[in-house]
Design an enzyme around this catalytic site. Structure first.
Site: not given
Ligand code: NAP
Length: 488
Positions: A179, A232-233, A236-237, A254, A288, A392
């Site tokens: 997804k 992701g964030s 969400t994790a 991650e 990130c 962040e």
């Molecule tokens: P996000 O809002 O947490 O979303 C990440 C993914 O999770 C998206 O596909 C999102 O779908 C999905 N998602 C959201 N809510 C969910 C739920 N309740 N259940 C299951 N899946 C769900 O993060 P983002 O804003 O896309 O990305 C930015 C974040 O990612 C930043 O915090 C960044 O630091 C982090 N990041 C970390 C790394 C690493 O390797 N540590 C790498 C890159 C990014 P939708 O977006 O379609 O709603």
């Protein structure tokens, strides 16, 4: 209007080797113009159910193939993506807002390399064996694929991060339901078009597009998906951890970072300054691993700030498809507002904006007036406790502060909830070792940034994540280990 909607790109889910339309769709914007240019399936439980069924059905055959057979298919897929590299790069830039240069040189080459890397590394793992002569027993371990892997990826490095999960998952013999972020789904959909030609059997890779709260959550809650790899964030994790707890799922998380750069007075500034500008603003600061807290030793503070700001001002903001542009558009209007608000909050607290948002003017080409652009912004005189130094921001904003001693800077660098990546700049080897060891950070780069050997573990401490990914770590995550004892 009808005329307008005809021109839109419409994506479909990829389930069991076929593209399937969805009953409802979400608009996806081109961040550099603000126009809707694509429609993405708004999948939910039903679509996830079909995808998991297809992945389950494909598992017995795929998991019993030899690693070499799977490796050949992964290499073929890498070749096919590489063949279309320019097309993928254009699509990633348009969908995400990132510069075409970044997509061409980082995102898509890395997606190709992810497949090649795991195609190779999966051939070289061995398991353990130990003997107990006194009781006449031999123990050994076996690793087998787990089943259907749920893969959830973010919008900042769309194909790069998605393939970083798909490649090890299928190389190890799992089948997957992925997804991608609803905001950046196009390159994943393009990749699906190449799977059959690469020889990936139907059902091995399924992609369900849609919102995290709907499609993502349905995947996390599905009882037949025993493992979830999520990038992701942190917020969400936490939700994913809660939702998957009743099923005791295996999780790899991650997450975000608030990454420090620590610059000692013996640092080579000719290397350090351009690299720290890059680590702060690359991909609009939407990585990130981006630096967002720069600690500079007092003796070189004013010289550093002067040169750093001058270098940051050279970064050109504008149309992402212009190859001379360094900073493209941010992912969405909401995200742009959120990032700008951090700058406002810092100013309200008495911090000083040295360049960028609010102090310099941003001139954009006519077609990009409605895009989500912002200048690289440097903030000084920020308190360690302020939101800009704790949360962040995930945009082109970085804070610079002064420090006096090694002891002090280690403590200040560690005083955030995150622990993903840090950089240390010094020509004193002993100091570099001492500081690197004490930083609470999954990755520490000294005198460089973003140099990765995919063999080694990647991941964060504290609120930056759980688990590591890399050759051995991904292999361990995507396989189930069993200890077998034979008495002779
Ligand atoms: P996000 O809002 O947490 O979303 C990440 C993914 O999770 C998206 O596909 C999102 O779908 C999905 N998602 C959201 N809510 C969910 C739920 N309740 N259940 C299951 N899946 C769900 O993060 P983002 O804003 O896309 O990305 C930015 C974040 O990612 C930043 O915090 C960044 O630091 C982090 N990041 C970390 C790394 C690493 O390797 N540590 C790498 C890159 C990014 P939708 O977006 O379609 O709603």
């Amino acid at each position: 209007t009808m005329a307008h909607s005809k021109a839109l790109l419409v994506l479909e889910n990829f389930i069991g080797g076929k593209f399937v339309p969805c009953s409802s769709y979400i608009d996806s914007y081109n961040p550099s113009t603000g126009d809707v240019y694509c429609r993405v399936p708004d999948s939910g439980k039903e679509e996830v159910e079909l995808a998991v069924k297809a992945a389950k059905a494909a598992f017995p055959v795929w998991s019993s193939k030899s690693p070499l057979e799977r490796s050949q298919i992964l290499n073929k897929l890498a070749d096919l993506i590489e063949h279309d590299l320019e097309e993928f790069a254009q699509a990633e830039s348009k969908d995400q807002g990132k510069t075409i240069t970044f997509a061409r040189t980082i995102d898509i080459p890395r997606a190709v390399y992810n497949f090649r890397f795991f195609a190779s590394s999966v051939l070289h793992h061995t398991t353990e064996c130990s003997e107990m002569t006194t009781v006449g027993c031999l123990h050994y371990t076996l690793r087998t694929p787990v089943g259907v892997a749920g893969l959830i990826s973010p919008w900042n490095l769309p194909l790069y991060l998605l393939t970083w999960k798909i490649a090890p998952a299928i190389a190890c013999g799992n089948t997957v339901v992925a997804k991608p972020s609803e905001m950046t789904s196009v390159t994943a959909w393009m990749m699906c078009k190449l799977l059959e030609k690469a020889g990936v059997p139907p059902g091995v890779v399924n992609v369900v597009f849609g919102r995290g709260s709907k499609a993502g959550e349905a995947l996390v809650c599905h009882p037949d998906v025993p493992l979830i790899s999520f990038t992701g964030s942190t917020l969400t994790a936490q939700r994913i951890t809660e939702k998957s707890a009743p099923h005791c799922k295996r999780l790899s998380l991650e997450l975000g970072g608030k990454n420090p750069a620590i610059i000692f007075d013996d640092a080579d500034l000719t290397q350090c300054i351009p690299t720290t500008v890059r680590s702060s603003f690359a991909n609009q600061g939407e990585i990130c691993l981006c630096t967002s807290r720069i600690f500079v030793q007092r003796g070189i503070y004013s010289e550093f700030v002067k040169r750093f700001v001058a270098e940051a001002k050279k970064w050109k903001v504008g149309n992402p498809s212009d190859p001379t542009v360094n900073v493209g558009a941010l992912i969405s209007k909401e995200h742009l507002e959120k990032v700008k608000n951090y700058v406002k909050k810092a100013q309200a607290e008495g911090a000083r904006v040295l360049c960028g948002e609010g102090v310099d003017s941003l001139v954009l080409p006519a077609d990009n007036q409605k895009g989500y652009f912002m200048l690289p912004t440097v903030i000084a005189e920020v308190k360690d406790e302020s939101k800009c130094m704790q949360e962040e921001i995930f945009g082109p904003v970085t804070c610079v502060v002064a420090f006096d001693t090694e002891e002090e800077v280690i403590e200040r660098a560690n005083c955030v909830k995150y622990g993903l990546a840090a950089t240390v700049w010094s020509s004193n080897v002993g100091r570099v070792h001492r500081v690197a060891r004490r930083l609470q950070s999954g990755l520490v780069w000294t005198n460089c940034w973003l140099v990765r050997d995919l063999n080694l573990p990647f991941g964060g401490m504290k609120a930056s994540g759980i688990g590591r990914e890399g050759a051995k770590d991904s292999y361990e995550f995507f396989t189930e280990v069993k200890t077998i004892t034979i008495k002779h």
